[in-house]
Design an enzyme around this catalytic site. Sequence first.
Site, PDB file in Angstrom:
ATOM      1  N   LYS A   1       0.884  -0.643  -0.051  1.00  0.00           N
ATOM      2  CA  LYS A   1      -0.589  -0.177  -0.214  1.00  0.00           C
ATOM      3  C   LYS A   1       1.529   0.828  -0.039  1.00  0.00           C
ATOM      4  O   LYS A   1       1.324   1.866   1.344  1.00  0.00           O
ATOM      5  CB  LYS A   1      -0.868   0.074   1.288  1.00  0.00           C
TER       6      LYS A   1
ATOM      7  N   GLU B   1       9.865   1.597  10.860  1.00  0.00           N
ATOM      8  CA  GLU B   1      11.025   2.121  11.350  1.00  0.00           C
ATOM      9  C   GLU B   1      10.294   3.726  10.755  1.00  0.00           C
ATOM     10  O   GLU B   1       9.545   4.111   9.932  1.00  0.00           O
ATOM     11  CB  GLU B   1      12.058   2.696   9.888  1.00  0.00           C
TER      12      GLU B   1
ATOM     13  N   CYS C   1      13.549  10.895   6.896  1.00  0.00           N
ATOM     14  CA  CYS C   1      13.803  10.255   8.221  1.00  0.00           C
ATOM     15  C   CYS C   1      14.963  10.497   9.136  1.00  0.00           C
ATOM     16  O   CYS C   1      15.092  11.129  10.010  1.00  0.00           O
ATOM     17  CB  CYS C   1      12.931   9.302   8.996  1.00  0.00           C
TER      18      CYS C   1
ATOM     19  N   GLU D   1       9.444  16.523  15.195  1.00  0.00           N
ATOM     20  CA  GLU D   1       9.444  16.341  13.772  1.00  0.00           C
ATOM     21  C   GLU D   1       9.399  17.431  12.907  1.00  0.00           C
ATOM     22  O   GLU D   1       7.710  17.464  12.979  1.00  0.00           O
ATOM     23  CB  GLU D   1       9.371  14.950  13.718  1.00  0.00           C
TER      24      GLU D   1
END
Length: 469
Positions: free
Chosen positions: A173, A247, A281, A368
């Site tokens: 997906k 992750e 990331c 973040e």
Amino acid sequence: MMSFEQVAHFIGGSWVAEGEPFPSHDPVTGQVNRRVHEADSAVVDKAVRAARQAAPGWAALPVAERATWMRRLSEGIEARFDDLVAAEIADTGKPLEQTRTLDIPRGAANFRAFAEIAAQRPSEAFHLTDVLSYTVRRPLGVVAVVVPWNLPFLLMTWKLGPALVAGNTVVVKPSENTPGSAALFAQICADVGLPPGVVNVIHGYGTTGQLLVSHEGVDGVTFTGSTRTGSSIMKSVADRVKPISFELGGKNAGLVFADADLDRAVEGSVRSVFTNGGQVCLCTERLYVERPIFEEFCARLAEKAASVTPQPMISAEHREKVLSFYALARDEGAKFLTGGGAPEGPGYFVEPTVVTGLPESSRFNREEIFGPVCHVSPFDTEGEAVALANDSDYGLAATLWTTSLDRAHRVAQRLEAGLVWVNTWYLRDLRTPFGGVKLSGIGREGGTQSLDFYSEPTTITIKLESADE
Ligand code: 6OD
């Protein structure tokens, strides 16, 4: 054959145009560039069934044969290289150079690497005088592969290589923002003749992802993306205790010591902050610089940052999020060394930005942001630098810049991060463990660690009778 503008699901080797289409946008112009069918529960069910049906045959192949299929997929990627580059750029607005040298080549490399690693991997045996134990590994079965929008092709293939070679079938997906390269990859699977149902690709938003991961026919989930989504996937699979590999987010620190090669440190920090518009990331969002070189480093970083070509954020919504952090910094009295705004014109662009002067407790330094932005602070001692870097809920990557070999090892080993780069950033060896600690994830990908996740050992122990002398 898939169409570039109308994206359908790929299930059991066929295109399935079911589910209400939703628009997807080109981040450079903000215009609709595709209509994508959204998988509802019936489509999800169809995809999982197709994967289940293909699973026994695929798992029964010798690993060497599956490795050969992985090499064919690599060749298929190389044959459609330019089309994949175009699809990735249409969805993300990435620079051509990066897409040609990183995103798409890594797709081919991911399949090649895991073909080699799996084919060469020995099995384990443990021998006592009259006891022999050994392990056989079995695939999980059907794996849900949920892929983010920032490095769509690189991260999808990073998961597919080991999942497939280990003998699993998959339902992928991709993000609703970046369906293009996954759809083209499905066509490549068909073109190389991969057995139907081994790779299935369905499209949709987070709701489709939740239907997929919680489907009872799914045996394991691999996900790269935000910590919030990871946590909600974890809740969805808790009842069936499915294996997960995550992750997740980062708030990565870069430490620049006064003994660093300053040219290298500035150049490397610019890369680590601004690559892909900061939407990796692994990007550095907190820079700590030893006080004697703080002013000079800031001046040089700001000068270089000002000449970085802006890259669009993935969506209007993400652009708003990044700009809200610029506004927060302004409200809290930060000093902007460069940037802080958004260029006029169409698309989802924001200015590359460097700020200083905020406390560590600011949300700007704790959450973040995932944009082309970093905060820079001074430090006085090595111990303080380590403490500042580690003072985070996240622990994915850290970068340190020093010419002292002793310091490099000493500091690297004290950093609470799954990955530490010294005098470099995002330098990859696909055999090494890759992942984060704390809110940055669960488990490790890479090399045999990936193969371990995508398979489970059965230990077989045999009691050996001694022969009559
Ligand atoms: O390069 C890789 O293998 C990898 N997993 C990169 C992840 C980047 C996340 O944004």
